[in-house]
Design a protein around this motif. Structure first.
Motif, mmCIF file in Angstrom:
data_model
loop_
_atom_site.group_PDB
_atom_site.id
_atom_site.type_symbol
_atom_site.label_atom_id
_atom_site.label_comp_id
_atom_site.label_asym_id
_atom_site.label_seq_id
_atom_site.Cartn_x
_atom_site.Cartn_y
_atom_site.Cartn_z
ATOM 1 N N GLN A 121 9.495 -4.323 14.950
ATOM 2 C CA GLN A 121 9.617 -2.906 14.607
ATOM 3 C C GLN A 121 9.337 -2.650 13.131
ATOM 4 O OE1 GLN A 121 11.636 -4.527 16.695
ATOM 5 N NE2 GLN A 121 12.828 -3.157 18.005
ATOM 6 N N PHE A 122 9.730 -3.605 12.287
ATOM 7 C CA PHE A 122 9.593 -3.396 10.850
ATOM 8 C C PHE A 122 9.098 -4.665 10.160
ATOM 9 C CE2 PHE A 122 13.125 -0.639 12.266
ATOM 10 C CZ PHE A 122 12.569 0.595 11.964
ATOM 11 N N GLY A 123 8.417 -4.460 9.035
ATOM 12 C CA GLY A 123 7.973 -5.566 8.200
ATOM 13 C C GLY A 123 8.382 -5.315 6.759
ATOM 14 N N VAL A 124 8.626 -6.383 6.026
ATOM 15 C CA VAL A 124 9.045 -6.286 4.627
ATOM 16 C C VAL A 124 8.066 -7.095 3.779
ATOM 17 C CG1 VAL A 124 10.903 -6.718 2.972
ATOM 18 C CG2 VAL A 124 11.454 -6.056 5.326
ATOM 19 N N VAL A 125 7.413 -6.433 2.820
ATOM 20 C CA VAL A 125 6.446 -7.118 1.960
ATOM 21 C C VAL A 125 6.654 -6.690 0.512
ATOM 22 C CG1 VAL A 125 4.686 -7.403 3.755
ATOM 23 C CG2 VAL A 125 4.699 -5.334 2.362
ATOM 24 N N PRO A 126 6.467 -7.605 -0.440
ATOM 25 C CA PRO A 126 6.560 -7.228 -1.854
ATOM 26 C C PRO A 126 5.321 -6.451 -2.265
ATOM 27 C CG PRO A 126 5.899 -9.520 -1.659
ATOM 28 C CD PRO A 126 6.170 -9.039 -0.260
ATOM 29 N N VAL A 127 5.513 -5.424 -3.083
ATOM 30 C CA VAL A 127 4.373 -4.613 -3.499
ATOM 31 C C VAL A 127 4.213 -4.567 -5.011
ATOM 32 C CG1 VAL A 127 5.655 -2.422 -3.579
ATOM 33 C CG2 VAL A 127 3.203 -2.405 -3.081
ATOM 34 N N GLU A 128 5.302 -4.830 -5.747
ATOM 35 C CA GLU A 128 5.213 -4.683 -7.199
ATOM 36 C C GLU A 128 6.360 -5.420 -7.871
ATOM 37 O OE1 GLU A 128 4.700 -0.962 -10.357
ATOM 38 O OE2 GLU A 128 5.711 -0.635 -8.440
ATOM 39 N N ASN A 129 6.067 -6.039 -9.004
ATOM 40 C CA ASN A 129 7.090 -6.693 -9.808
ATOM 41 C C ASN A 129 7.120 -6.044 -11.186
ATOM 42 O OD1 ASN A 129 7.694 -9.062 -11.977
ATOM 43 N ND2 ASN A 129 8.918 -9.362 -10.134
ATOM 44 N N SER A 130 8.318 -5.845 -11.709
ATOM 45 C CA SER A 130 8.454 -5.142 -12.985
ATOM 46 C C SER A 130 7.871 -5.936 -14.147
ATOM 47 C CB SER A 130 9.931 -4.842 -13.265
ATOM 48 O OG SER A 130 10.688 -6.043 -13.325
ATOM 49 N N TYR A 131 7.632 -7.233 -13.947
ATOM 50 C CA TYR A 131 7.053 -8.058 -15.015
ATOM 51 C C TYR A 131 5.566 -8.311 -14.799
ATOM 52 C CZ TYR A 131 6.108 -11.987 -18.120
ATOM 53 O OH TYR A 131 5.567 -12.801 -19.081
ATOM 54 N N SER A 132 5.197 -8.765 -13.598
ATOM 55 C CA SER A 132 3.816 -9.194 -13.365
ATOM 56 C C SER A 132 2.937 -8.126 -12.734
ATOM 57 C CB SER A 132 3.799 -10.456 -12.490
ATOM 58 O OG SER A 132 4.488 -10.238 -11.279
ATOM 59 N N GLY A 133 3.526 -6.986 -12.322
ATOM 60 C CA GLY A 133 2.712 -5.885 -11.823
ATOM 61 C C GLY A 133 2.534 -5.875 -10.313
ATOM 62 N N SER A 134 1.455 -5.229 -9.863
ATOM 63 C CA SER A 134 1.244 -4.959 -8.440
ATOM 64 C C SER A 134 0.622 -6.138 -7.706
ATOM 65 C CB SER A 134 0.333 -3.740 -8.270
ATOM 66 O OG SER A 134 0.902 -2.589 -8.846
ATOM 67 N N LEU A 135 0.917 -6.222 -6.406
ATOM 68 C CA LEU A 135 0.262 -7.181 -5.516
ATOM 69 C C LEU A 135 -0.844 -6.423 -4.787
ATOM 70 C CD1 LEU A 135 3.264 -8.321 -5.957
ATOM 71 C CD2 LEU A 135 2.784 -9.694 -3.931
ATOM 72 N N HIS A 136 -2.061 -6.600 -5.249
ATOM 73 C CA HIS A 136 -3.165 -5.748 -4.824
ATOM 74 C C HIS A 136 -3.490 -5.859 -3.345
ATOM 75 C CE1 HIS A 136 -4.428 -5.974 -9.300
ATOM 76 N NE2 HIS A 136 -3.707 -4.901 -9.082
ATOM 77 N N GLN A 137 -3.302 -7.034 -2.758
ATOM 78 C CA GLN A 137 -3.657 -7.184 -1.350
ATOM 79 C C GLN A 137 -2.820 -6.268 -0.467
ATOM 80 O OE1 GLN A 137 -2.407 -10.729 0.722
ATOM 81 N NE2 GLN A 137 -1.034 -11.337 -0.934
ATOM 82 N N VAL A 138 -1.598 -5.953 -0.883
ATOM 83 C CA VAL A 138 -0.737 -5.080 -0.084
ATOM 84 C C VAL A 138 -1.337 -3.680 -0.010
ATOM 85 C CG1 VAL A 138 1.552 -4.021 0.076
ATOM 86 C CG2 VAL A 138 1.325 -6.424 -0.590
ATOM 87 N N PHE A 139 -1.884 -3.195 -1.116
ATOM 88 C CA PHE A 139 -2.504 -1.867 -1.115
ATOM 89 C C PHE A 139 -3.719 -1.847 -0.189
ATOM 90 C CE2 PHE A 139 -0.065 -1.923 -5.004
ATOM 91 C CZ PHE A 139 0.458 -0.640 -5.061
ATOM 92 N N ASP A 140 -4.495 -2.928 -0.190
ATOM 93 C CA ASP A 140 -5.654 -2.993 0.704
ATOM 94 C C ASP A 140 -5.223 -3.002 2.168
ATOM 95 O OD1 ASP A 140 -7.237 -3.083 -1.545
ATOM 96 O OD2 ASP A 140 -7.469 -5.260 -1.521
ATOM 97 N N HIS A 141 -4.136 -3.711 2.475
ATOM 98 C CA HIS A 141 -3.648 -3.755 3.855
ATOM 99 C C HIS A 141 -3.094 -2.403 4.301
ATOM 100 C CE1 HIS A 141 -4.531 -7.893 4.206
ATOM 101 N NE2 HIS A 141 -3.487 -8.376 3.566
ATOM 102 N N LEU A 142 -2.511 -1.645 3.381
ATOM 103 C CA LEU A 142 -2.018 -0.308 3.733
ATOM 104 C C LEU A 142 -3.157 0.574 4.232
ATOM 105 C CD1 LEU A 142 0.487 0.419 0.818
ATOM 106 C CD2 LEU A 142 1.060 0.249 3.247
ATOM 107 N N LEU A 143 -4.338 0.358 3.697
ATOM 108 C CA LEU A 143 -5.502 1.120 4.138
ATOM 109 C C LEU A 143 -6.056 0.559 5.443
ATOM 110 C CD1 LEU A 143 -7.384 3.439 3.125
ATOM 111 C CD2 LEU A 143 -8.891 1.641 2.290
ATOM 112 N N GLU A 144 -6.050 -0.762 5.555
ATOM 113 C CA GLU A 144 -6.643 -1.421 6.719
ATOM 114 C C GLU A 144 -5.864 -1.145 8.002
ATOM 115 O OE1 GLU A 144 -7.715 -6.003 8.146
ATOM 116 O OE2 GLU A 144 -6.793 -5.609 6.195
#
Length: 364
Positions: free
Chosen positions: A86-109
């Motif tokens: 029903q649900f998935g949990v994925v990291p999207v951003e870290n306050s030190y190292s920034g964004s995880l770009h692949q997650v944004f691409d998957h949101l579109l896919e």
């Protein structure tokens, strides 16, 4: 090669991801069928599992849920879209190292999924090794996810100097898999992993040092994925924001849009928020050509250096204002998709101001 060479050559390259297949459960796969199924990328003991439990312990107080680890972020998206979970949990951003770009691409896919929640987690990075390694001075290699190795870069550099020898850094898919690999196939050289403190008990590892991150207050933001659903369906899933009349929770909306590469296009979009006193929380850009190859969204073929804009904003309490905003954004963009509206969550830590006096202002 030591950490310095690793940082130059390895952290700039994305890790290879296996093709998405039917998810393989590596966690608790024996859950009752009526339990809410939650999946995350990694294995028991990883940071994503901690985030999943922290979120759903709050949101599903009266419902049972089961967490299962999958081998990659892509398979988490696929499992939720296919109805395996029903649900998935994925990291999207870290306050030190920034964004995880692949997650944004998957949101579109994965167009049938939306963001239904988020949680910010403080993460303590610990240096763990086999019980036979009694001191960190013995170490010759350290394993961890590239983002985590980068987040602990100062400690690793200091460790090299203290040991007067190079520390080889080895990338891993996630912290828990690094722990399991270390215990199942011990390295000839003394090797450590960077992982949560709880992983030491799960994999019978020795804690050589705790709190080794560059930023001790670093927070990782995780998003909760679910299939697109009507707003009135949220309470039944236990994900509807609570709060009394005197304690109104903060909401966040996420969208992605494509703009024409002409003068004033970005200004026109930003102006729609400003004129309605709506606060923009984050803007992330991704190459349109890369995104379009995964999920065609543009009527014309994008060129290099054309971008998609992912925008997080704090919606107005007026439904009509939000409706007018979306209408205006649609008018000034080539294409737009709603990624979800959900209750925002952060630990709200106030980051201490930097001490600029340590800099030579004459050279600025």
């Amino acid at each position: 090669q030591g950490y310095s060479a690793y940082k130059r050559h390895t952290l700039t390259r994305p890790m290879s991801q296996p093709a998405a297949k039917k998810p393989k459960v590596v966690g608790n796969g024996a859950a009752a069928s009526q339990d809410v199924q939650v999946v995350y990328a990694g294995m028991p003991g990883c940071f994503s599992e901690k985030a999943a439990k922290q979120y759903f312990n709050i949101k599903l107080k009266d419902e049972k849920y089961a967490t299962s680890g999958l081998r990659s972020v892509a398979t988490v998206f696929q499992a939720v879209q296919d109805g395996v979970a029903q649900f998935g949990v994925v990291p999207v951003e870290n306050s030190y190292s920034g964004s995880l770009h692949q997650v944004f691409d998957h949101l579109l896919e994965f167009e049938h999924l939306q963001i239904v929640g988020e949680i910010g987690c403080l993460e303590e990075h610990c240096l763990l090794s086999l019980q036979t390694v009694s001191d960190k001075s013995m170490l010759r290699a350290v394993r961890g996810h590239p983002h985590i190795l980068d987040a602990c870069s100062r400690y690793l550099e200091a460790l090299e100097k203290a040991n007067d020898s190079e520390i080889r850094c080895e990338p891993a898919m996630n912290s828990a898999s690094a722990c399991k690999d270390l215990t199942s196939t011990p390295s000839i050289e003394p090797t450590a992993v960077i992982a949560p403190f709880e992983a030491a008990e799960i994999y019978d590892l020795r804690v050589l040092e705790r709190g080794i991150a560059n930023d001790k207050n670093a927070e990782t933001r995780y998003i909760i994925l679910g299939r697109a659903m009507r707003a009135e369906a949220a309470p039944a899933a236990g994900l509807a924001p609570g709060g009394s009349a005197t304690e109104i929770p903060m909401f966040k909306s996420s969208i992605v849009l494509a703009l024409s590469n002409v003068e004033g296009s970005v200004f026109k979009i930003i102006a729609q928020f400003s004129t309605r006193n709506i606060n923009i929380l984050k803007v992330e850009t991704r190459p349109a050509a890369t995104a379009n190859s995964r999920q065609p969204v543009l009527s014309t073929s994008p060129r290099h250096w054309d971008y998609l804009f992912y925008i997080d904003f704090e919606p107005s309490r007026s439904p009509q204002t939000n409706k007018n905003l979306i209408s205006a954004l649609s008018e000034f963009s080539m294409w737009m998709r709603d990624l979800g509206t959900y209750q925002a969550h952060s630990n709200g830590l106030v980051v201490s101001r930097p001490d600029w006096s340590i800099l030579d202002t004459a050279s600025c």
